[in-house]
Design an enzyme around this catalytic site. Structure first.
Site, short mmCIF file in Angstrom:
data_model
loop_
_atom_site.label_atom_id
_atom_site.label_comp_id
_atom_site.label_asym_id
_atom_site.label_seq_id
_atom_site.Cartn_x
_atom_site.Cartn_y
_atom_site.Cartn_z
N GLU A 112 -19.75 -71.16 -60.98
CA GLU A 112 -18.50 -70.47 -60.84
C GLU A 112 -17.78 -71.45 -60.07
O GLU A 112 -18.01 -71.48 -58.84
CB GLU A 112 -18.65 -68.91 -60.06
CG GLU A 112 -17.19 -68.26 -60.34
CD GLU A 112 -16.69 -68.17 -58.77
OE1 GLU A 112 -15.71 -69.24 -58.54
OE2 GLU A 112 -16.92 -67.31 -58.24
N CYS A 152 -11.76 -66.60 -54.90
CA CYS A 152 -11.64 -67.44 -56.15
C CYS A 152 -10.67 -66.76 -57.07
O CYS A 152 -10.53 -67.53 -58.21
CB CYS A 152 -13.32 -67.59 -56.58
SG CYS A 152 -13.96 -66.19 -56.90
#
Length: 487
Positions: free
Chosen positions: A250, A287
């Site tokens: 990720e 994020c």
């Protein structure tokens, strides 16, 4: 490959966070020893029934909750995050353990398909075929900087790999080394007391050790949360092995938001206050932070914003990297500074930059450049067709958000569809920060948001990353795994 260097062991990005040297215990085993122990644990771990895996995860959750008064102050000291945030994050971590445990115990995580023998099958007699999944083997997890509990030693990658039946080697993040060791110690003590296979969970430290472990044939998959640069490097290591392995990374994301004309007309105040809270949350070190916002009137949007404040960053090197990235984006052609507050204080600057769709057409990287901190780029548009045009060349994102009117109109429908082509999670009239742990969650997206857009790193579907299908044909009942036997 074995290096002989010493690492810390118990019985996640290179990363968005900083690197720092750490004095390690002289009695810590070498990387080769840890990987040998993880490899030896793979068979016993695979043999643990789902119900017992559930019991082990529950034991870990109980132990972490019991140690909260010890763990949270250490996390606070190393991460600069407030106590309330860390206590909530620890609660999320133990909830995640228990959710996987519940789903394991109920059989909800089983991926089972059974085709009984059928002599009249149209393409010819069909044999008895039963499909289930088996664990991949030892998994390497890189802890993340920005979630010292929920994406670290006992974060989603670790918990989902343990749920799948895999031993886990965690590469600790250098931003919170003491917390990592302490968390690993609490968890492994709980696993041992609950009768888990030996060396089911271990900890290593050091960038070189992490890279060497990716290359080692005893590691069968990697989970990573961090920067695009660091993730791409490790992804390449995993792909270049003689036996390439899955790398679930990720990475970076700017998480575009589109404010429609109807949204601004109906909900201007709600949108402005919601955005201010979302992009400054955790000093922008999420994020899913909304890093690019398309607005019909940038002047009006800026005027509607409440005062912008934020907290400290996770460390000095992260703060320095944020300042550098912000200055770089602000200096690009077509970008102007709309607001920068906090300069000269101990806290990071909160920054809003401005551009137009014309500037983005000239330099598409403006909307794909992640600035990891409390900064966002406002892109003013003349029509939604301009937004669709610049998004056509956009890469991938973890999230895409439409801020529309009180009622879903044709503009909203069209933009939701456009963003679904680029993002792993599409949001209507809410904000992307705050990623709940649940069965339907998807936390991933097309490159560069992640290296495996068909998988998620959050939610119970994350377990699928660490197991592979096996079909059993004409196998007697007593030799079948329990979940595919006739009941």
């Amino acid at each position: 490959m074995p290096t002989g260097r010493r690492i810390a062991a118990s019985t996640r990005r290179p990363l968005r966070g900083p690197s720092m040297s750490t004095t390690l215990p002289s009695t810590a085993p070498t990387l080769d020893t840890v990987l040998a122990q993880a490899s030896a644990a793979a068979g016993p771990a695979r043999a643990v029934p789902s119900g017992d895996r559930a019991r082990l995860l529950t034991a870990v959750a109980d132990a972490l909750d019991a140690a909260a008064d010890t763990l949270v102050p250490v996390a606070q000291r190393e991460s600069h995050l407030p106590e309330a945030r860390l206590s909530g994050e620890l609660a999320r971590t133990t909830f995640q353990c228990r959710l996987f445990a519940e789903r394991l115990a109920s059989g909800a995580l089983d991926d089972v398909r059974v085709d009984h023998a059928d002599p009249h099958w149209p393409m010819g007699a069909r044999p008895d075929i039963r499909r289930t999944t088996v664990p991949l083997g030892p998994v390497l997890v890189f802890a993340a900087s920005n979630f010292p509990f929920a994406f670290s030693v006992l974060g989603g990658d670790t918990v989902s790999a343990l749920a799948a039946g895999c031993p886990v080697v965690v590469k600790a993040h250098p931003g919170h080394p003491e917390l990592s060791r302490l968390t690993a110690s609490v968890a492994t003590a709980a696993l041992d007391a609950a009768g888990a296979p030996a060396h089911l969970l271990q900890l290593v430290e050091g960038e070189r050790e992490g890279a060497d472990a990716v290359r080692d044939p005893r590691i069968k998959a990697v989970g990573f949360t961090g920067s695009t640069h660091g993730g791409r490097y490790l992804f390449q290591l995993a792909a270049d092995r003689p036996d390439p392995i899955p790398f679930y990374g990720e990475l970076g994301s700017t998480n575009p938001v589109v404010v429609t004309p109807a949204g601004w007309s109906d909900r201007a105040e709600d949108i402005a206050t919601g955005f201010a809270a979302s992009f400054t949350l955790g000093a922008g070190q999420f994020c899913t932070q909304p890093g690019v916002v398309f607005v019909p009137d940038a002047d009006a949007f800026l005027a509607a914003l409440p005062p912008l404040t934020t907290g400290p960053m996770l460390g000095d090197r992260i703060a320095a990297a944020y300042a550098t990235a912000l200055d770089d984006l602000a200096a690009r052609d077509g970008v102007t500074v709309a607001r920068r507050t906090g300069r000269g204080t101990d806290l990071p600057e909160v920054a809003l930059l401005r551009a137009t769709t014309e500037a983005v057409r000239a330099d598409p990287s403006l909307i794909s450049t992640e600035v990891f901190g409390p900064a966002s780029l406002l892109v003013e548009y003349g029509s939604l067709e301009e937004v669709e045009t610049v998004l056509a060349d956009f890469g991938g994102a973890l999230t895409g958000t439409v801020q529309g009117g009180h009622v879903l109109d044709e503009d909203g429908r069209r933009l939701l569809d456009v963003l679904a082509g680029h993002a792993g999670r599409v949001i209507w009239n809410e904000w992307p920060t705050g990623v709940t742990v649940t069965d339907a969650q998807h936390h991933g997206g097309p490159w560069p948001a992640s290296t495996a857009p068909t998988t998620t790193s959050v939610g119970t579907a994350a377990v699928n990353r660490f197991r592979r299908p096996v079909a059993y044909q004409n196998v007697p009942q007593q030799a079948l795994p329990a979940e595919i036997r006739d009941r």
